[in-house]
Design an enzyme around this catalytic site. Structure first.
Site, short mmCIF file in Angstrom:
data_model
loop_
_atom_site.label_atom_id
_atom_site.label_comp_id
_atom_site.label_asym_id
_atom_site.label_seq_id
_atom_site.Cartn_x
_atom_site.Cartn_y
_atom_site.Cartn_z
N GLN A 108 3.45 -1.30 -8.36
CA GLN A 108 4.21 -1.66 -6.93
C GLN A 108 5.70 -1.98 -7.50
OE1 GLN A 108 2.75 -4.57 -4.71
NE2 GLN A 108 3.98 -4.43 -3.24
N PHE A 109 6.69 -0.92 -7.55
CA PHE A 109 7.92 -1.26 -7.77
C PHE A 109 8.59 -2.06 -7.03
CE2 PHE A 109 8.74 1.83 -4.51
CZ PHE A 109 9.93 1.75 -4.09
N THR A 110 8.30 -2.30 -5.78
CA THR A 110 8.61 -3.29 -4.91
C THR A 110 8.84 -4.78 -5.37
OG1 THR A 110 7.19 -3.45 -3.55
CG2 THR A 110 8.42 -2.06 -3.06
#
Length: 144
Positions: A74-76
């Site tokens: 999850q890059f967010t």
């Protein structure tokens, strides 16, 4: 590297109506983000911390009871929404950097003995979980 770790009774990841990873029974759902400069030291630290942190009932860790772990990239987690209304993702490492780091964390968890399930890196995923507690913890290698 940053991880959001949740104690769950079950969790699953679906991509295009296909379940690509699922765990049943008490375990951990881990959302994992990678930033620039993360390397083997961060991989080893965060995998060991996920495996050994006492988040399960009766102050037990996944390693104590052999609980399953589902890891979702999850890059967010490295989003920044301090200015304006649109977050920036500049602190998130690009795919060619973050995918090998994600794979390395998963491999290290397996080496430590985890029954591991994964999301699909870079895919549009639907994640379902039944939180237990709820218990959620944020781990960050920058604060180790």
């Amino acid at each position: 590297m940053r991880a959001v770790v949740q104690r769950v009774l079950s969790a699953s990841v679906t991509v295009d109506d296909e379940t690509v990873g699922a765990i049943e029974g008490p375990g951990l759902l881990v959302y994992l983000g990678v930033t620039h400069g993360d390397g083997q030291a961060e991989v080893a630290w965060i995998a060991r911390k996920i495996w050994d942190v006492r988040l399960l009932r009766e102050e037990r860790s996944a390693s104590d009871v052999g609980a399953p772990v589902l890891v979702v990239s999850q890059f967010t987690l490295y989003g920044d929404a301090r200015k304006g209304r649109r977050p920036t993702w500049q602190a998130a490492a690009p795919g060619p950097v973050s995918e090998p780091a994600y794979d390395a964390v998963c491999a290290e968890l397996e080496r430590l003995g985890a029954r591991l399930e994964r999301g699909r890196f870079g895919a549009d995923m639907r994640v379902e979980s039944v939180n237990d507690g709820p218990i959620t913890l944020i781990l960050d290698t920058a604060e180790r």
